[in-house]
Design an enzyme around this catalytic site. Structure first.
Site, PDB file in Angstrom:
ATOM      1  N   CYS A   1       0.822  -1.216   0.000  1.00 36.44           N
ATOM      2  CA  CYS A   1       0.000   0.000   0.000  1.00 36.44           C
ATOM      3  C   CYS A   1       0.853   1.261   0.000  1.00 36.44           C
ATOM      4  O   CYS A   1       0.572   2.197  -0.760  1.00 36.44           O
ATOM      5  CB  CYS A   1      -0.994  -0.009   1.156  1.00 36.44           C
ATOM      6  SG  CYS A   1      -0.296   0.056   2.808  1.00 36.44           S
TER       7      CYS A   1
ATOM      8  N   HIS B   1      -3.256   0.485   7.137  1.00 28.87           N
ATOM      9  CA  HIS B   1      -3.315   0.347   5.683  1.00 28.87           C
ATOM     10  C   HIS B   1      -3.689   1.731   5.149  1.00 28.87           C
ATOM     11  O   HIS B   1      -4.455   2.450   5.785  1.00 28.87           O
ATOM     12  CB  HIS B   1      -4.375  -0.691   5.309  1.00 28.87           C
ATOM     13  CG  HIS B   1      -4.526  -0.901   3.843  1.00 28.87           C
ATOM     14  ND1 HIS B   1      -3.569  -1.504   3.075  1.00 28.87           N
ATOM     15  CD2 HIS B   1      -5.548  -0.587   3.000  1.00 28.87           C
ATOM     16  CE1 HIS B   1      -3.986  -1.568   1.816  1.00 28.87           C
ATOM     17  NE2 HIS B   1      -5.188  -1.005   1.749  1.00 28.87           N
TER      18      HIS B   1
ATOM     19  N   HIS C   1      -6.122   1.565  -3.740  1.00 27.61           N
ATOM     20  CA  HIS C   1      -5.128   1.023  -2.813  1.00 27.61           C
ATOM     21  C   HIS C   1      -4.557  -0.275  -3.339  1.00 27.61           C
ATOM     22  O   HIS C   1      -5.028  -0.821  -4.332  1.00 27.61           O
ATOM     23  CB  HIS C   1      -5.766   0.793  -1.438  1.00 27.61           C
ATOM     24  CG  HIS C   1      -6.826  -0.262  -1.441  1.00 27.61           C
ATOM     25  ND1 HIS C   1      -6.723  -1.416  -0.706  1.00 27.61           N
ATOM     26  CD2 HIS C   1      -8.010  -0.356  -2.106  1.00 27.61           C
ATOM     27  CE1 HIS C   1      -7.803  -2.162  -0.900  1.00 27.61           C
ATOM     28  NE2 HIS C   1      -8.602  -1.537  -1.740  1.00 27.61           N
TER      29      HIS C   1
END
Length: 183
Positions: free
Chosen positions: A71, A122, A134
């Site tokens: 990410c 995240h 993402h």
């Protein structure tokens, strides 16, 4: 002069040297100095261009290329490839302390969205209409909905970081920069 919402990188994994850059984002208002709303169309176009190039790239912890990306690698490469912003990688733990929190109802294209998954952070980019871009562990680089039960329950916060003026946005079709300051 138009304001480009600066999207800063986050790390899903190990700590990287953040260097001496000022990314604190103390100037986080949503309007230009003249009071007009920022033109987010170039930001949206750049994010979608990056998504088109990277969609489906598999997740690889610590990765930063088309063979595998995590990410923070996807966020970092988007800044580097599309916004031509040179900056060292930082972790999501460092990034989440930059800028200012944004209420979910006031997010703008380019804001960072953070999730807490198994006690880890995240990060992705807010897109539009409650969607975000993402690098997913299970499906690689993709677009997901903040309204899905999984992401809704994992959502932690959104952050708006320092604005950058006159950033050059690069698109795939011609690999030439689009300077917002000259428009």
């Amino acid at each position: 002069m138009l304001v480009l919402t600066c999207i800063i990188i986050g790390g899903c994994s190990s700590k990287h040297d953040a260097g001496s850059q000022d990314l604190s984002g103390n100037n986080t208002g949503s309007a230009t100095s003249q009071g007009a709303q920022p033109d987010l169309i170039p930001v949206l176009a750049a994010l979608h261009d990056q998504m088109h190039s990277w969609q489906g790239t598999p997740y690889h912890w610590g990765g930063t290329d088309l063979e595998g990306v995590d990410c923070s690698g996807f966020v970092w490469r988007t800044l580097k490839d599309r916004f031509n912003i040179p900056m060292d990688r930082v972790t999501t733990k460092e990034l989440i302390q930059m800028g200012k929190p944004v209420d979910i109802d006031h997010m703008q294209t380019g804001d960072l969205v953070f999730f807490r998954i198994n006690r880890e952070l995240h990060v992705g980019f807010y897109d539009t209409q409650m969607n975000f871009l993402h690098a997913s562990v299970s499906k690689g680089v993709m677009r997901s909905s903040l309204n899905s039960p999984y992401w809704k329950s994992a959502f932690f916060q959104a952050r708006r970081l320092k604005k950058e003026y006159g950033a050059d946005i690069t698109f795939n079709q011609d690999n030439k920069g689009f300077n917002l300051a000259s428009q």
